[in-house]
Write an enzyme that holds these catalytic residues in place. Structure first.
Site, short mmCIF file in Angstrom:
data_model
loop_
_atom_site.label_atom_id
_atom_site.label_comp_id
_atom_site.label_asym_id
_atom_site.label_seq_id
_atom_site.Cartn_x
_atom_site.Cartn_y
_atom_site.Cartn_z
CB ILE A 187 -16.69 -48.63 8.01
CG1 ILE A 187 -15.70 -48.14 6.94
CG2 ILE A 187 -17.02 -50.09 7.81
CD1 ILE A 187 -14.37 -48.86 6.99
CB THR A 220 -20.77 -40.81 6.50
OG1 THR A 220 -21.31 -40.64 7.82
CG2 THR A 220 -21.30 -42.09 5.89
N GLY A 262 -17.99 -34.97 5.61
CA GLY A 262 -18.02 -34.00 4.53
C GLY A 262 -17.17 -34.42 3.35
N GLY A 286 -16.96 -37.47 2.12
CA GLY A 286 -17.55 -38.55 1.35
C GLY A 286 -17.91 -39.71 2.25
CB THR A 287 -19.50 -42.71 1.83
OG1 THR A 287 -20.50 -41.69 1.78
CG2 THR A 287 -20.01 -43.87 2.65
CB VAL A 288 -14.97 -44.76 4.75
CG1 VAL A 288 -13.91 -45.87 4.77
CG2 VAL A 288 -14.30 -43.40 4.72
CE LYS A 300 -10.91 -40.52 3.11
NZ LYS A 300 -9.97 -39.41 3.46
CG ASP A 357 -8.11 -31.11 8.60
OD1 ASP A 357 -8.43 -30.37 9.54
OD2 ASP A 357 -8.93 -31.74 7.92
#
Length: 689
Positions: free
Chosen positions: A375, A377, A379, A381-383, A397, A496
């Site tokens: 759902i 992506t 820098g 990683g991937t969720v 995540k 951030d």
């Protein structure tokens, strides 16, 4: 003549009175009793602790419970000191006692601790200890000469864990004011057919045992004889025949006679007395003989018997344990291979964070981390979307760190977000570390990120985020930052703040997330760091000089984000465009409403729009001290306070006036930061040293 007769008569009467007084006095100082069973004699025995008289007539001193004591004394004191005939010397009177007892251990490998026949100044042994203290002494008074206690110890334990005394085990000992025996003899009896032949036997046999103690006052000799009652006769040679002058230092004028017993932790036996006789005073007092046929039947021997030698059992148990361990190791090895290395290994830092989920549960929840479940992506990683049993959907995540920095950000998010709770912050449910995979588990947020709602969704479907939704999202983010800066127990600097780190739930409420760069500080302390991190376009100008983040640098990032929400434009898309400069230019030219996202059309509140743009510019002030704290920002947005006017001295470089005119001071700090780092990283990267 009559007077002389009267004198003689008086003299005779006086002598008769003296004779009767001495005779009666001697009778009063003699003690004799015999109990062939104790039923009906309850009033003559003082019992304490676990001791009791059973309905069958047995006197039970202790049962087989752990760490208990029991005492039973004759209810009247016995006179044991007298003046020897034709002398003024005081001596201990002669006495004799006989009793039959039974000791039943819990099992043949679980025995202890024994019992005593005791001479005591009181019929109660207050505060007496269990186990090796046998219900007579305790740790504090052990060895104290003020005890005035003499005990014949029937010891059934070899040694004790907290001393170095030489204890034999299954022995008879003579104890003076102490649990340590002055004399010890292993339990044996002498065969009448061969007086030199010793026959040993066990006190804890569960069978009746006869004991006979005889003390002779004139010679100070004590004889102790112990033998199995089944013999039916007394051995002619005693086990102990000892000169005991020390007894005179112990015995007081009157003493109580009786029994004490105890059990320990993991070492326990039941102690019974079947019958008891005692005699003191006179020339040679002899206690009545006790015939087994006249006593209550002995208690049933319910000790568990072992069929094998203890050494054999130890060997069998040891081998079985080794085989069991090997089988368990083999099982886990096979399971490890079968699960494709899904078992986790703990590191030291993980112990402090208990919200740890199992990798295999997450693996199942995400259907093996299939690509169809992705759902998001980036820098980081991937969720993946997942579903744990009996829970709402989750977002997992999956970070694959390429350096120690990745692990530090992973731990930082657990330490910060894992403890925070606010409606405008993403809820971290847990985490997992498996080999090189770092996994963070959040509540699933159905509407995705603010970044996608501002840019991706309109490009794909044409659906544009409404003004009301944007304004409420801005206020929600401000509320979350206020909680981080002022309302939690520590100060949290996010470092951030940007649209891709803001998730929107089903009710269009914003949730600030991604705390991988966050730092926690105690209140009253200053941040100290040399690492420059963040995202180009949202970084405050002072960070390029000192690298020290603060709540003011978070406020700056929020200001940029607020302008982005209103305008629908990113902070920078090239080296020639900077959002803050552009909005300031429009402010200076009086065309501030031109900054509003044209895709909204006329469907916005002009007053709210001007307010939002003014607050955004105020938060982007070049000087950190001139930026409002998040509490004031939220009050401005809620119209609880008026926003200060933006004049031509808003803290920017005067060298920019020529570019935008006399009514506007150009904003060049953001440009300086971008030009400094544009060649090093892209506008969506995190900068770090």
């Amino acid at each position: 003549m009559g007077t002389a007769r009267s004198i003689v008569l008086v003299s005779l009467l006086f002598k008769l009175f003296l004779f009767l007084s001495v005779h009666v006095g001697a009778q009063r100082t003699t003690t004799d009793f015999t109990f062939r069973g104790f039923l009906g004699n309850q009033s003559k025995i003082r019992i304490e602790g676990a001791a009791m008289i059973k309905p069958d007539g047995l006197l039970r001193l202790t049962d087989r419970k752990s760490n208990v004591t029991g005492t039973a004394f004759y209810h009247k004191p016995v006179r044991l000191l007298e003046t020897s005939r034709n002398s003024t010397n005081v001596r201990v009177r002669s006495f004799s006692t006989s009793f039959v007892f039974v000791i039943i251990p819990s099992s043949s490998s679980n025995k202890g601790f024994g019992f005593t026949f005791t001479l005591s100044p009181t019929p109660y042994r207050l505060n007496a200890g269990s186990a090796q203290y046998l219900g007579v002494f305790n740790k504090e008074n052990n060895g104290d000469p003020r005890n005035h206690v003499f005990a014949v110890e029937f010891d059934t334990v070899q040694g004790s864990r907290d001393d170095n005394t030489d204890r034999i085990g299954n022995d008879i000992g003579l104890n003076y004011n102490s649990r340590t025996s002055d004399l010890q003899e292993p339990v044996v009896y002498y065969n009448n057919d061969d007086p030199n032949k010793k026959e040993d036997f066990q006190l804890e046999s569960g069978n009746p045992i006869q004991a006979l103690l005889e003390y002779d006052g004139p010679t100070q000799m004590l004889n102790v004889t112990v033998y199995p009652a089944r013999l039916g006769f007394k051995p002619t040679k005693p086990l102990i025949s000892q000169h005991v002058p020390k007894l005179l230092e112990i015995v007081q004028q009157e003493m109580y006679v009786g029994f004490t017993a105890s059990t320990g932790k993991g070492q326990s036996s039941a102690h019974y007395v079947m019958g008891w006789s005692f005699s003191s005073g006179g020339e040679r007092p002899i206690a009545d003989e006790l015939d087994l046929s006249e006593l209550p039947p002995p208690p049933p021997n319910k000790a568990k018997k072992e069929g094998l030698n203890s050494q054999v059992i130890v060997m069998i148990v040891s081998l079985s344990a080794v085989m069991l361990v090997m089988l368990v190791l083999l099982f886990f090895f096979v399971m490890y291979k079968k699960r494709l290395g899904q078992e986790e290994t703990l590191e030291d830092w993980e112990i402090d964070h208990p919200r740890r989920l199992r990798y295999r549960d997450l693996y199942v929840a995400t259907d093996g981390f299939k690509k169809t479940g992705i759902i998001g992506t980036g820098g980081f990683g991937t969720v993946f979307k997942g579903k744990l049993p009996n829970s709402d959907p989750i977002a997992v995540k999956k970070i694959i760190p390429s350096s120690r920095q990745g692990v530090r950000e992973f731990v930082a998010e657990i330490e910060s977000l894992g403890k925070l709770r606010h409606k405008n912050l993403v809820n971290l449910q847990g985490w997992c570390k498996h080999k090189n995979d770092l996994l963070l588990i959040y509540d699933y947020i159905p509407n995705g990120s603010l970044d996608s709602l501002l840019y991706t969704v309109p490009r794909r479907s044409g659906a544009v985020l409404s003004w009301n939704a944007r304004f409420q999202i801005a206020k929600g983010i401000a509320s979350g930052l206020l909680y981080l800066h002022e309302e939690w127990e520590k100060i949290v600097i996010h470092r951030d703040v940007k649209p891709s780190n803001v998730l929107i739930d089903s009710k269009m409420n914003p949730r600030l997330g991604d705390f991988g760069l966050a730092r926690l500080y105690e209140r009253g302390t200053l941040s100290q760091t040399t690492a420059l991190v963040g995202t180009i376009g949202y970084m405050a100008p002072e960070l390029s000089r000192n690298g020290n983040p603060s709540s003011a640098s978070d406020v700056f990032a929020f200001g940029v984000l607020l302008l982005e929400i209103v305008s629908g434009r990113k902070p920078t898309d090239s080296c020639s465009f900077f959002l803050v400069d552009w909005v300031m230019e429009l402010q200076a030219s009086g065309e501030i409403l031109s900054a509003i996202d044209p895709r909204i059309g006329s469907g916005y509140d002009e007053g709210e729009a001007r307010l939002a743009l003014a607050v955004g510019l105020l938060c982007c002030h070049q000087k950190p001290t001139s930026r409002p704290p998040m509490r004031m920002v939220l009050r401005y947005l809620n119209r609880d306070e008026n926003v200060p006017d933006i004049d031509d001295e808003w803290g920017y470089s005067k060298s920019s006036k020529s570019e935008f005119g006399s009514n506007f001071v150009g904003y060049d700090s953001l440009s300086a930061i971008a030009s400094s780092f544009v060649n090093r990283v892209s506008s969506t990267s995190r900068i770090s040293q």
